[in-house]
Design an enzyme around this catalytic site. Structure first.
Site, PDB file in Angstrom:
ATOM      1  N   ASN A  58       0.842  -1.206   0.000  1.00 25.29           N
ATOM      2  CA  ASN A  58       0.000   0.000   0.000  1.00 25.29           C
ATOM      3  C   ASN A  58       0.871   1.248   0.000  1.00 25.29           C
ATOM      4  O   ASN A  58       1.933   1.291   0.637  1.00 25.29           O
ATOM      5  CB  ASN A  58      -0.995  -0.004   1.163  1.00 25.29           C
ATOM      6  CG  ASN A  58      -0.372  -0.185   2.523  1.00 25.29           C
ATOM      7  OD1 ASN A  58       0.649  -0.829   2.656  1.00 25.29           O
ATOM      8  ND2 ASN A  58      -0.993   0.379   3.548  1.00 25.29           N
ATOM      9  N   ALA A  94      -0.767  12.106   1.661  1.00 23.14           N
ATOM     10  CA  ALA A  94      -1.321  13.098   2.598  1.00 23.14           C
ATOM     11  C   ALA A  94      -2.758  13.445   2.207  1.00 23.14           C
ATOM     12  O   ALA A  94      -3.592  13.733   3.070  1.00 23.14           O
ATOM     13  CB  ALA A  94      -0.461  14.355   2.598  1.00 23.14           C
ATOM     14  N   GLU A 103      -3.221  -4.374  -2.956  1.00 21.20           N
ATOM     15  CA  GLU A 103      -3.723  -5.289  -3.987  1.00 21.20           C
ATOM     16  C   GLU A 103      -3.766  -4.623  -5.357  1.00 21.20           C
ATOM     17  O   GLU A 103      -3.366  -5.192  -6.366  1.00 21.20           O
ATOM     18  CB  GLU A 103      -5.137  -5.791  -3.638  1.00 21.20           C
ATOM     19  CG  GLU A 103      -5.227  -6.594  -2.362  1.00 21.20           C
ATOM     20  CD  GLU A 103      -5.429  -5.736  -1.127  1.00 21.20           C
ATOM     21  OE1 GLU A 103      -4.840  -4.643  -1.046  1.00 21.20           O
ATOM     22  OE2 GLU A 103      -6.171  -6.168  -0.241  1.00 21.20           O
TER      23      GLU A 103
HETATM   24  N1  THU Z   1      -5.222  -1.412   2.717  1.00 19.62           N
HETATM   25  C1  THU Z   1      -4.700  -2.227   1.749  1.00 19.62           C
HETATM   26  O1  THU Z   1      -3.633  -1.961   1.202  1.00 19.62           O
HETATM   27  N2  THU Z   1      -5.387  -3.333   1.444  1.00 19.62           N
HETATM   28  C2  THU Z   1      -6.525  -3.733   2.051  1.00 19.62           C
HETATM   29  O2  THU Z   1      -7.075  -4.766   1.693  1.00 19.62           O
HETATM   30  C3  THU Z   1      -7.107  -2.954   3.114  1.00 19.62           C
HETATM   31  C4  THU Z   1      -6.461  -1.644   3.365  1.00 19.62           C
HETATM   32  C5  THU Z   1      -4.457  -0.229   3.080  1.00 19.62           C
HETATM   33  C6  THU Z   1      -5.047   1.075   2.674  1.00 19.62           C
HETATM   34  C7  THU Z   1      -4.442   2.015   3.691  1.00 19.62           C
HETATM   35  O3  THU Z   1      -3.158   2.379   3.233  1.00 19.62           O
HETATM   36  C8  THU Z   1      -4.270   1.143   4.908  1.00 19.62           C
HETATM   37  O4  THU Z   1      -4.342  -0.180   4.484  1.00 19.62           O
HETATM   38  C9  THU Z   1      -5.299   1.405   5.979  1.00 19.62           C
HETATM   39  O5  THU Z   1      -6.565   1.346   5.454  1.00 19.62           O
END
Ligand code: THU
Length: 211
Positions: free
Chosen positions: A113, A117, A126
């Protein structure tokens, strides 16, 4: 004369009162006898509506595996997704997600991920991963995806991490594009969920078949 008139008047009033009383009792009796039948009718109607309503059940098999039960391919993807969490950019949520996909030729691609900001401008692990995979290998279908996450304590989650709705929609398109099932492994240190297909993550979806 006056007395006779008064007596007649009194009898008249008494008659009206008796008549009203009888009418009231008759109404009560009618109400009492109709109420159970009306209730029964409503019950029968309700039962019929429930019977006539058509329902479908969606059965989604989810296999639960411990780490020792993972196949070699699955274990490889878990390892790569775990490594990807350390390349996550999550200064706001401190929640680091890593994904790894395996393509039809065995190539693996991982991603994490990437936050911003301006929060909505960031991207989940994903989508980062499948967009990268599809942009680098547009002709090689994705066959498998693994998702792992570390929480704010820095530890890998004990229970499986499940993808957000937007990622499910993108993964669905990836699967459609791949022209076959993309197997899913949602990792947790205590147990993982294994699904046969992205469709199992999101039934009743919207896809290009509607367009
Ligand atoms: N996030 C993901 O990368 N994948 C998920 O399936 C759920 C959430 C990330 C988005 C954000 O950067 C952090 O997790 C908190 O929501």
């Amino acid at each position: 004369m006056v007395l006779k008139y008064l007596i007649r008047k009194a009898i008249g009033i008494a008659n009206i009162t008796i008549f009203r009383q009888v009418a009231k009792e008759k109404r009560l009796i009618l109400k009492k006898s109709l109420l159970p039948s009306a209730k029964m009718l409503i019950f029968v109607l309700e039962a019929y509506i429930i019977y006539a309503m058509k329902t479908i059940s969606i059965n989604i098999p989810v296999t639960i595996k411990e780490e020792s039960e993972l196949t070699a391919d699955e274990a490889k993807l878990v390892m790569e997704a775990k490594q990807a969490t350390y390349r996550s950019y999550a200064p706001y949520s401190h929640f680091s997600v890593g994904s790894a996909v395996m393509l039809a030729d065995g190539t693996t691609v991982s991603g994490s991920n990437q936050e911003n900001a301006a929060y909505p401008s960031g991207l989940c692990s994903e989508r980062t991963t499948v967009f990268y995979a599809n942009s680098q290998y547009p002709d090689i279908p994705v066959r498998r995806i693994c998702i792992v996450a570390r929480g704010t304590d820095g530890l890998f989650l004990a229970r499986p991490i499940t993808p957000c709705g937007a990622c499910r929609q993108v993964l669905l398109e990836t699967e459609r594009r791949a022209g076959g099932n993309v197997e899913v492994l949602l990792y947790g240190t205590e147990y993982s969920y294994c699904l046969r297909s992205i469709k199992d993550l999101m039934p009743l979806t919207f896809d290009s078949s509607f367009l």
